[in-house]
Write an enzyme that holds these catalytic residues in place. Sequence first.
Site, PDB file in Angstrom:
ATOM      1  N   SER A 138       0.864  -1.192   0.000  1.00  0.00           N
ATOM      2  CA  SER A 138       0.000   0.000   0.000  1.00  0.00           C
ATOM      3  C   SER A 138       0.889   1.226   0.000  1.00  0.00           C
ATOM      4  O   SER A 138       2.045   1.187   0.440  1.00  0.00           O
ATOM      5  CB  SER A 138      -0.864   0.005   1.258  1.00  0.00           C
ATOM      6  OG  SER A 138      -1.482   1.258   1.427  1.00  0.00           O
ATOM      7  N   TYR A 151      -1.805  -1.746  10.423  1.00  0.00           N
ATOM      8  CA  TYR A 151      -1.927  -1.872   8.965  1.00  0.00           C
ATOM      9  C   TYR A 151      -0.692  -1.306   8.266  1.00  0.00           C
ATOM     10  O   TYR A 151      -0.090  -1.962   7.407  1.00  0.00           O
ATOM     11  CB  TYR A 151      -3.183  -1.137   8.502  1.00  0.00           C
ATOM     12  CG  TYR A 151      -3.439  -1.209   7.019  1.00  0.00           C
ATOM     13  CD1 TYR A 151      -4.013  -2.346   6.451  1.00  0.00           C
ATOM     14  CD2 TYR A 151      -3.126  -0.141   6.180  1.00  0.00           C
ATOM     15  CE1 TYR A 151      -4.271  -2.407   5.088  1.00  0.00           C
ATOM     16  CE2 TYR A 151      -3.375  -0.192   4.815  1.00  0.00           C
ATOM     17  CZ  TYR A 151      -3.954  -1.338   4.276  1.00  0.00           C
ATOM     18  OH  TYR A 151      -4.192  -1.401   2.915  1.00  0.00           O
TER      19      TYR A 151
HETATM   20  N1  LIG Z   1      -8.742  -0.444  -1.120  1.00  0.00           N
HETATM   21  C1  LIG Z   1      -7.676   0.320  -1.013  1.00  0.00           C
HETATM   22  O1  LIG Z   1      -7.779   1.565  -1.073  1.00  0.00           O
HETATM   23  C2  LIG Z   1      -6.306  -0.290  -0.850  1.00  0.00           C
HETATM   24  C3  LIG Z   1      -5.191   0.554  -0.963  1.00  0.00           C
HETATM   25  C4  LIG Z   1      -3.916   0.013  -0.820  1.00  0.00           C
HETATM   26  C5  LIG Z   1      -3.771  -1.342  -0.574  1.00  0.00           C
HETATM   27  N2  LIG Z   1      -4.874  -2.143  -0.465  1.00  0.00           N
HETATM   28  C6  LIG Z   1      -4.639  -3.564  -0.195  1.00  0.00           C
HETATM   29  O2  LIG Z   1      -5.218  -4.332  -1.222  1.00  0.00           O
HETATM   30  C7  LIG Z   1      -5.672  -5.584  -0.704  1.00  0.00           C
HETATM   31  C8  LIG Z   1      -7.137  -5.761  -1.040  1.00  0.00           C
HETATM   32  O3  LIG Z   1      -7.867  -4.675  -0.480  1.00  0.00           O
HETATM   33  P1  LIG Z   1      -9.397  -4.435  -0.817  1.00  0.00           P
HETATM   34  O4  LIG Z   1      -9.661  -3.011  -0.616  1.00  0.00           O
HETATM   35  O5  LIG Z   1      -9.736  -5.082  -2.097  1.00  0.00           O
HETATM   36  O6  LIG Z   1     -10.074  -5.249   0.404  1.00  0.00           O
HETATM   37  P2  LIG Z   1     -11.513  -5.936   0.504  1.00  0.00           P
HETATM   38  O7  LIG Z   1     -11.825  -6.020   1.957  1.00  0.00           O
HETATM   39  O8  LIG Z   1     -12.464  -5.225  -0.382  1.00  0.00           O
HETATM   40  O9  LIG Z   1     -11.219  -7.397  -0.059  1.00  0.00           O
HETATM   41  C9  LIG Z   1     -10.311  -8.222   0.611  1.00  0.00           C
HETATM   42  C10 LIG Z   1     -10.627  -9.674   0.364  1.00  0.00           C
HETATM   43  O10 LIG Z   1      -9.723 -10.457   1.177  1.00  0.00           O
HETATM   44  C11 LIG Z   1     -10.465 -11.484   1.819  1.00  0.00           C
HETATM   45  N3  LIG Z   1      -9.790 -11.899   3.044  1.00  0.00           N
HETATM   46  C12 LIG Z   1      -9.723 -11.225   4.218  1.00  0.00           C
HETATM   47  N4  LIG Z   1      -9.069 -11.951   5.139  1.00  0.00           N
HETATM   48  C13 LIG Z   1      -8.698 -13.099   4.539  1.00  0.00           C
HETATM   49  C14 LIG Z   1      -8.011 -14.259   4.971  1.00  0.00           C
HETATM   50  N5  LIG Z   1      -7.563 -14.386   6.225  1.00  0.00           N
HETATM   51  N6  LIG Z   1      -7.791 -15.263   4.075  1.00  0.00           N
HETATM   52  C15 LIG Z   1      -8.269 -15.154   2.818  1.00  0.00           C
HETATM   53  N7  LIG Z   1      -8.947 -14.102   2.354  1.00  0.00           N
HETATM   54  C16 LIG Z   1      -9.161 -13.070   3.201  1.00  0.00           C
HETATM   55  C17 LIG Z   1     -11.842 -10.868   2.050  1.00  0.00           C
HETATM   56  O11 LIG Z   1     -12.841 -11.843   2.269  1.00  0.00           O
HETATM   57  C18 LIG Z   1     -12.045 -10.061   0.773  1.00  0.00           C
HETATM   58  O12 LIG Z   1     -12.665 -10.838  -0.230  1.00  0.00           O
HETATM   59  C19 LIG Z   1      -5.407  -5.528   0.805  1.00  0.00           C
HETATM   60  O13 LIG Z   1      -4.196  -6.187   1.081  1.00  0.00           O
HETATM   61  C20 LIG Z   1      -5.296  -4.047   1.091  1.00  0.00           C
HETATM   62  O14 LIG Z   1      -4.484  -3.796   2.203  1.00  0.00           O
HETATM   63  C21 LIG Z   1      -6.144  -1.644  -0.587  1.00  0.00           C
END
Ligand SMILES: NC(=O)c1ccc[n+]([C@@H]2O[C@H](COP(=O)([O-])OP(=O)(O)OC[C@H]3O[C@@H](n4cnc5c(N)ncnc54)[C@H](O)[C@@H]3O)[C@@H](O)[C@H]2O)c1
Length: 256
Positions: A138, A151
């Site tokens: 991130s 985080y």
């Molecule tokens: N959304 C953002 O703005 C953003 C920005 C930077 C980084 N990220 C990173 O991108 C990744 C995805 O984020 P997102 O926004 O799509 O999240 P989200 O919550 O929309 O989706 C995450 C998915 O991971 C699954 N998950 C959670 N815990 C789990 C586990 N223990 N085992 C297997 N699956 C699991 C959830 O069920 C979900 O389907 C994350 O690592 C997040 O930190 C997101």
Amino acid sequence: MPFSNKTIIITGGAKGIGEGCARVFHRENGNIAILDVDEDAGKLLAGELGERARFYKCDISNEKQVKKTIGQVVVDFGAVDVLVNNAGILIYASVTQTSEEQWDRTLDVNVKGAFFCAKYAIPEMQKRGKGVVVNMSSVQAFVTQQNVAAYATSKSALIGLTRSIAVEYAPEIRSVAICPGGVDTPLNREAFSQSPDPDLVRQETIDLHLVERMAEQEEIGELAAFVASDKGSFITGQPIRIDGGIGIRVAGSKKS
Ligand SMILES: NC(=O)c1ccc[n+]([C@@H]2O[C@H](COP(=O)([O-])OP(=O)(O)OC[C@H]3O[C@@H](n4cnc5c(N)ncnc54)[C@H](O)[C@@H]3O)[C@@H](O)[C@H]2O)c1
């Protein structure tokens, strides 16, 4: 097509950025293994993608489940070529407010889960003589805010894991960290909905980005597919920011 006869494991692939990755890699002809704890969303997406996509219920923080699931992916698809370590969770709390349980759960999913998946996917890549591990870090690994202590720590740690994989398994295996800014996903929508004024918080998030919007899920998937393809074959060990210019504006400066 870049991923014909290639198998891509995407953790957290049922929703959000993982879903975006699944759609892009599938479009590029890859076999998609969606690993997620959300069975309903995972099955729905795999069903919609159809041929070449399967859902596997797996909590990536559990080593036994990861080992068994990756073994099953190899039985089903014959190999592992790309691992996208995307699953992640976010708990809002400062250093002094974060409980040990919250700290451990965040690090267990975001860092240990990625380590477990790499531990069992890399030997499969070695059998093919080639592979790529993409870690979803991130922009929070570089610039951060209040109340995301565990985080931000976890996302910084993923850059270390990326370097270790790149150094230990080069030249056959590459590893790249992707560092998104705000992406329009269920994770963010849920966070906004918990505020007294969700629309205001959403707009404030948008305003942090020079491009004046959040990213779409598939935009992150496009970058993941590029770095995992042969077109990205000179990239390894590095974090790549895809963040709409977040965090580079000098505080207080205005547009002329
Ligand atoms: N959304 C953002 O703005 C953003 C920005 C930077 C980084 N990220 C990173 O991108 C990744 C995805 O984020 P997102 O926004 O799509 O999240 P989200 O919550 O929309 O989706 C995450 C998915 O991971 C699954 N998950 C959670 N815990 C789990 C586990 N223990 N085992 C297997 N699956 C699991 C959830 O069920 C979900 O389907 C994350 O690592 C997040 O930190 C997101």
